[in-house]
Write an enzyme that holds these catalytic residues in place. Sequence first.
Site, mmCIF file in Angstrom:
data_model
loop_
_atom_site.group_PDB
_atom_site.id
_atom_site.type_symbol
_atom_site.label_atom_id
_atom_site.label_comp_id
_atom_site.label_asym_id
_atom_site.label_seq_id
_atom_site.Cartn_x
_atom_site.Cartn_y
_atom_site.Cartn_z
ATOM 1 C CG ASP A 21 48.714 109.907 69.597
ATOM 2 O OD1 ASP A 21 48.102 109.390 70.541
ATOM 3 O OD2 ASP A 21 48.735 111.136 69.390
ATOM 4 C CG HIS A 37 54.847 116.714 70.659
ATOM 5 N ND1 HIS A 37 54.965 117.801 71.493
ATOM 6 C CD2 HIS A 37 53.800 115.986 71.104
ATOM 7 C CE1 HIS A 37 54.023 117.715 72.424
ATOM 8 N NE2 HIS A 37 53.304 116.640 72.213
#
Length: 433
Positions: free
Chosen positions: A367, A310
């Site tokens: 996710d 991320h």
Amino acid sequence: MSTLQPKGDAELKIQGKTVRLPLVEGSEGELGLDIARLRSETGAITLDPGYVNTGSCSSSVTYIDGERGILRYRGYAIDELAEKSSFLETSYLLIYGKLPARRELEVFVDQITRHSMIHEDMKRFFNGYPATAHPMSILSSMVCSLSSYYPDCMHNSPENRELNIYRILSKISTIAAFSYKKSIGQPFVGPLNRLGYVDNFLNMMFAVPAESYEINPKASRALEMILVLHADHEQNCSTSTVRIVGSSLANLYACVSAGICALWGPLHGGANQAVIEMLADIEREGIDVAKFVARVKDKDSNTRLMGFGHRVYKNFDPRAKILKQACDDLLGQLGIRSRQLEIAKQLEDAALKDDYFIERKLYPNVDFYSGIILRALGIPLNMFTVMFAIGRLPGWIAQWREMLSSPGLKINRPRQIYTGPNLRTYVPIEQRV
Ligand code: CMC
């Protein structure tokens, strides 16, 4: 709403000239260098590909501390909201900045419930798409088409703004469910005002005229929580897109449609579909988890561990932690044994022990586990990113609304450092080699 606080200044020396630029501080101590005067005083601009160091705005909607794995909406911790709040209450919180009083929530829910139908003519649009159309392409174009049916969205008075917020929040789930029904050749199931937001969506997705559909409260609660977890994430790619489009004073539907397109990419919201595709490949081909991790580490393989890494989190994504637990709980409650969940856990264990991931601070993101829950709920793979879009909508709206009411709103228009040819003389075609 708290504002930026002055925090002294910084000295910058550019080509022998010294300028002093103000430093500002946010409410959680984040320091920013205000470069508004940089170009006029020095002639230089900043160059920051991917905006890794660039704050595009100040915002009071969402706070992330990527080093400590913290996410808060309007000051409330994400784990508390995921456990205690509903999607519409969280939407209210994001958009209006406070938890609603009982009556405020009732009015908000009522407004959203009452705007759930779409114009009959819009139903015919679905026939124009091939059966193979990705629901994200349908969603983005249908959302933009709403501006044709509600042209008052182009007159940005506060009343119109609120009305169109209700409309889009409500109609997005109807459009999403209809796009699924179209893709499987079943009749549309219209919205039912007696159902809550999530139950109504599940009913539009899975009910058929031939028999009644029982909504499983555990499935409904799991989906509610997924939507809450996705509801905002400060200045990510799709939200920044919504703000950029909105800064030209384009209407809400156009802004959200652009946000949906940005979300679709596999490095952003499309990753939830890509994770399941990756797990399915590993399962189908019987690939050893250690070998797959080795492939991911090999830069020539062009393979990423989807659902990992991320830009902001350099520690656990707090949403992933909640989702991992929710995955275990839901699959246990529904009596589902998932080989893909086992593979996901093995991948996570292997990656978290591996120097490649440790050095780069790569952890599971939102996710990584959400797809396994969506799959358990019966949501088809190509609808996963649509679910992300439904969840992210209140965040897009909150950020768009905040931007429009910010003093000194400016059209977003980055600069560039030009690297092309210098002035050349036009050569007639017969003289070109
Ligand atoms: N698998 C393998 N290597 C990775 C991964 C990954 N998932 N993510 C980052 N890296 C490596 C990358 O190759 C680079 O290595 P090196 O320094 O040797 O060149 C280093 O880690 C830094 O990566 P980056 O691409 O510069 O980081 P970024 O902040 O630009 O990208 C990201 C962030 C999310 C796009 C990236 O981590 C990624 O592609 N992850 C997989 C896709 C994914 O799961 N996306 C969902 C993000 S969370 C939800 C959302 O935003 O929608």
